[in-house]
Design an enzyme around this catalytic site. Sequence first.
Site, short mmCIF file in Angstrom:
data_model
loop_
_atom_site.label_atom_id
_atom_site.label_comp_id
_atom_site.label_asym_id
_atom_site.label_seq_id
_atom_site.Cartn_x
_atom_site.Cartn_y
_atom_site.Cartn_z
N ASP A 5 -9.26 -4.06 -1.10
CA ASP A 5 -8.61 -5.42 -1.39
C ASP A 5 -7.08 -5.76 -0.97
OD1 ASP A 5 -7.72 -3.18 -2.67
OD2 ASP A 5 -6.32 -3.96 -4.96
N GLU B 280 -7.37 -1.77 -5.75
CA GLU B 280 -6.39 -0.51 -4.88
C GLU B 280 -5.46 -1.40 -6.09
OE1 GLU B 280 -2.92 1.86 -4.37
OE2 GLU B 280 -3.72 -0.03 -3.32
#
Length: 413
Positions: free
Chosen positions: A95, A152
């Site tokens: 991400d 994350e």
Amino acid sequence: MQKAFASPSQAAPLAGSYTRIADLTPHHDTLCSMRHHLHRHPELAYEENATAAYAARQLESWGWQVARGVGKTGVVATLSAGGGTRSVGLRTDMDALPIDEATGLPYTSEAPGKMHACGHDGHMAMLLGAAQHLAATRKFSGTVHLFFQPAEEHGVQSGAMQMIEEGLFERFPCDAVFAMHNHPGAEPGVFLLRRGPFMSAFDKVVIDIEGIGGHSARPHLSVDPVVVASSIVMALQTIVARNVDPAQSAVITVGSMHVGTASNVIASSARLDISVRSFDDGVRALLLRRIEAIARLQAESYGATARVQTTDGYPAVVNSSEETDFAAEVARELVGENNVVEQAALVMGSEDFAFMLQRRPGALLRIGNGTGEAARMLHSPHYDFNDRNLPIGAAFWSRLVERYLGRQTHTAV
């Protein structure tokens, strides 16, 4: 010559030479191309659909078996070779962050308000490079799982936790798990490791203060939440200074204060958003307990009230000793002893790979992203991953797999 790795895992090296950086260097342009593509198309937590599809297509084209939608948008790739029964997991994050990029690079983000400002594009490219190399060479005996993990950066309900709750280790068993993160401030190709606690736990605290609003010219008829919030902020600074053992590490940061709308109005409420970092479970509990007590009592002393809401974030990253020593040995073989820092300094940042380490032995290591201008702070709009690391990281992952899932004992070369 260096000795073969020996641990309770009974991992044995391969016959023949292991992967070297020189084996991946000819692929540097391809690795850069993958990284720059990912950088141009960042996606936020649990929105990594195009990112996951890109990784899955690449992996399948190299012969990996791919499972999609693990942990919502996560991808797991599996490759087996030889007759070995052991397995190892390598994890990367996918991400991006909600940041407007300001690098001016040719491959700058094409998504307004989104940017790979933490290097996850580089982390993915290194693991993809290793995946292609391992599929072509297959110099190991056992099973490798690659975890392309979402979210994350989410802070709560993270991608690692989501994947685990969906049966990650039951579906894809691992004897050990490893992850890598870049590290601004150290030279490219320098590996930093630490046995035991390495990166801090993270918790989020929100304090809502209720006072009595009114006219700025008549403060005696109000209970000013600006004063209350300011008093709480200052009192919170005493927790680390006076309540935490000086031999322990802890951070309390008030990241935002929201109160008021005009200079002639005393607001009725205020909100503080707080980040709490620690390594020790006892210290973690102490910090949260003292934050709540200080907020409540400071507010009461002014005639206001404070409501404290705590959200558990990530636990501390705690590396297991055997796997950390093994990763350090692989790194020394690859880049030389002078480029490996063992028992590196504690990192106050947090990582949800900690959840995986709570369930399997393993280690998170860090690779230098550069110094000077290259050492832009993570989460900065000027940050960029250092492409010099791409063949180094890909070679490290390849060699780690070859060493961990080796066929027979011999002297490493």
